[in-house]
Every structure is written in structure tokens, then in C-alpha cells.
Design an enzyme around this catalytic site. Structure first.
Site, PDB file in Angstrom:
ATOM      1  N   SER A   1       1.433   4.023  -3.301  1.00 32.66           N
ATOM      2  CA  SER A   1       1.031   5.343  -3.280  1.00 32.66           C
ATOM      3  C   SER A   1       2.455   6.229  -3.790  1.00 32.66           C
ATOM      4  CB  SER A   1       0.646   5.959  -1.580  1.00 32.66           C
ATOM      5  OG  SER A   1       1.365   5.551  -0.847  1.00 32.66           O
ATOM      6  N   LYS A   2       3.496   5.857  -2.955  1.00 39.12           N
ATOM      7  CA  LYS A   2       4.729   6.453  -3.249  1.00 39.12           C
ATOM      8  C   LYS A   2       5.408   6.411  -4.587  1.00 39.12           C
ATOM      9  CE  LYS A   2       5.802   8.768   0.759  1.00 39.12           C
ATOM     10  NZ  LYS A   2       5.426  10.212   0.932  1.00 39.12           N
TER      11      LYS A   2
ATOM     12  N   PRO B   1       0.776  -1.202  -0.023  1.00 41.77           N
ATOM     13  CA  PRO B   1      -0.126   0.069   0.114  1.00 41.77           C
ATOM     14  C   PRO B   1       0.781   1.231  -0.027  1.00 41.77           C
ATOM     15  CG  PRO B   1      -0.921  -1.663   1.668  1.00 41.77           C
ATOM     16  CD  PRO B   1       0.522  -2.016   1.065  1.00 41.77           C
ATOM     17  N   TYR B   2       1.900   1.159   0.773  1.00 36.86           N
ATOM     18  CA  TYR B   2       2.690   2.321   0.887  1.00 36.86           C
ATOM     19  C   TYR B   2       3.462   2.505  -0.306  1.00 36.86           C
ATOM     20  CZ  TYR B   2       6.608   5.613   2.608  1.00 36.86           C
ATOM     21  OH  TYR B   2       7.484   6.527   2.526  1.00 36.86           O
ATOM     22  N   ALA B   3       4.155   1.522  -0.746  1.00 39.82           N
ATOM     23  CA  ALA B   3       5.177   1.719  -1.778  1.00 39.82           C
ATOM     24  C   ALA B   3       4.198   2.303  -3.083  1.00 39.82           C
ATOM     25  CB  ALA B   3       5.817   0.582  -2.255  1.00 39.82           C
TER      26      ALA B   3
END
Length: 226
Positions: free
Chosen positions: A148-149, A144-146
Site C-alpha cells: 500500500s505504501k 500488505p502495508y508495504a
């Protein structure tokens, strides 16, 4: 930085505070925007705009316009606001993916969309986004984080192409930043290998300066000592 007007989102967080303090020490005027309530009154050199939800385009525009009105112009936008979640695909839900997209991509998009007209008038307008080394190759639990980044990276490139010659747009890609929160969540890690907030602030402020006038569309790794 002397005389520059910077807007910093996420200004009351660990990295945001260091970037703001460093910029102010070098003569910049700073407008800090944060989801948390404001902690200090406005002065001629600083204004804090608290309780702002940057995932809402209308709130982002109101805050950016207020900063521009307070100082009379904007020279740089530094998009630090964001969030992190560690969750595997198998054990998680789509809510985490939506939350990360909103916190990391939409905050940067909404703030940038509101700031670009002001920055174009500056003649030396700058946007600096916060990407992530972890978005270049995601590990387990980083989906999820990767994702979005990675969206922040592509947003950076698109804006740089669209505003070339008017506003430079770049991103820094840190590895783990040495903050109290990260130390608390990873107590057995080797903190000496992490990126110190001041080190990252130096790169951010270079990209926001006149010296970086020929740099745009760059994704700059700040990998610490790994």
C-alpha cells in the site's frame, strides 16, 4: 509557515498532532481532518473536522471544501491518515490487503483529488504524502502495508508529473516513528534509533513551505539513526 493554510489528515494521531502544533507555532492556520471525533471548537486559526471517513471520496471532498470555505483558501495538504498491519501472506487474508490499500492509498488519493483545485489557486500549492522506508524492500509480514505504501509512492510521482508547475507533490519515507504505540508493540527495540515525530515534522513542513518550490516528485527517506 506564517499565514499558510494547511490541511492535515490524521491530525489527531501521534504524528498529526506534532505536525499541526509545529505548523501553528510558526504562524500557519490548520484544518485537521480525522476519523476520530473532533476534540475542539473552530477558531480563526484552526478547525477540526472529525468523524470523516477519507476512504469515501464524497466525505473527503466535503471536509476539504469545508476547510477551504473556513479559511478562504488552501496552500498545502499533508496526508498523514493511514494504518499498519503486520501479517504474513501465508497466515493472512485478502482483507488485510484491501484494508491497507483503503487506509493508505485511497485516503491520500481522495483527499488529494478534492484539494488539488484549491491548491492550484494558491500559486504555491503543496501536497506531502507519508510513504515508508519499508515499502522500498518489504520484509516478512510487511506485504500488505508495504504494497500500500508503494502505491503511495507511485501516486506521489504521478500527481507530481500531472500537476508540475501548479502544485508540488512529494513524499517522506520514514523508518519506524517513535510513538507510544510503536514502543508498546516493540518494547525491546532501541528507541534511540527511531525517527522522532518532531524530526519528521520538520521535513514535512519544509516540503510544504515556499523554500521547497523547486522540489516535486521526490521520495525522501527519513531513516532515523539505523
Amino acid at each position: 509557515m506564517n499565514g499558510k493554510v494547511l490541511v492535515i489528515t490524521g491530525a489527531l494521531g501521534a504524528l498529526g498532532k506534532v505536525v499541526a502544533e509545529t505548523a501553528e507555532a510558526r504562524g500557519a492556520c490548520v484544518a485537521g481532518i480525522d476519523h476520530a471525533p473532533s476534540q475542539s471548537a473552530a477558531t480563526t486559526d484552526r478547525i477540526e473536522l472529525g468523524s470523516v471517513d477519507l476512504t469515501d471520496a464524497a466525505q473527503a471532498k466535503k471536509a476539504i471544501d469545508a476547510a477551504a470555505a473556513h479559511f478562504g483558501r488552501l496552500d498545502a495538504l499533508i496526508n498523514i491518515a493511514g494504518g499498519f498491519v503486520f501479517e504474513t501472506v501465508g497466515d493472512g487474508t485478502d482483507k488485510s490487503w484491501q484494508r491497507m490499500h483503503a487506509m493508505n492509498v485511497m485516503t491520500a488519493l481522495n483527499a488529494s483529488h478534492a484539494a488539488l483545485p484549491h491548491l492550484a489557486k494558491s500559486g504555491n500549492g503543496r501536497i506531502v504524502n507519508i510513504g515508508a522506508m519499508g515499502a522500498l524492500q518489504a520484509g516478512a509480514g510487511m506485504g500488505p502495508y508495504a504494497a500500500s505504501k508503494a502505491g503511495v509512492h507511485r501516486l506521489t510521482e504521478a500527481m507530481a508529473a500531472e500537476w508540475k508547475g501548479k502544485v508540488t507533490v512529494n513524499a517522506v519515507l520514514p523508518s519506524t516513528i517513535d510513538t507510544a504505540a510503536n514502543r508498546g508493540s516493540m518494547p525491546r527495540a532501541d528507541f534511540a534509533k527511531w525517527v522522532r515525530p518532531l524530526e519528521l515534522a520538520e521535513v514535512i513542513l519544509f516540503l510544504a513551505s515556499d523554500a521547497a518550490s523547486a522540489v516535486t516528485g521526490a521520495l525522501i527517506p527519513v531513516a532515523g539513526r539505523v
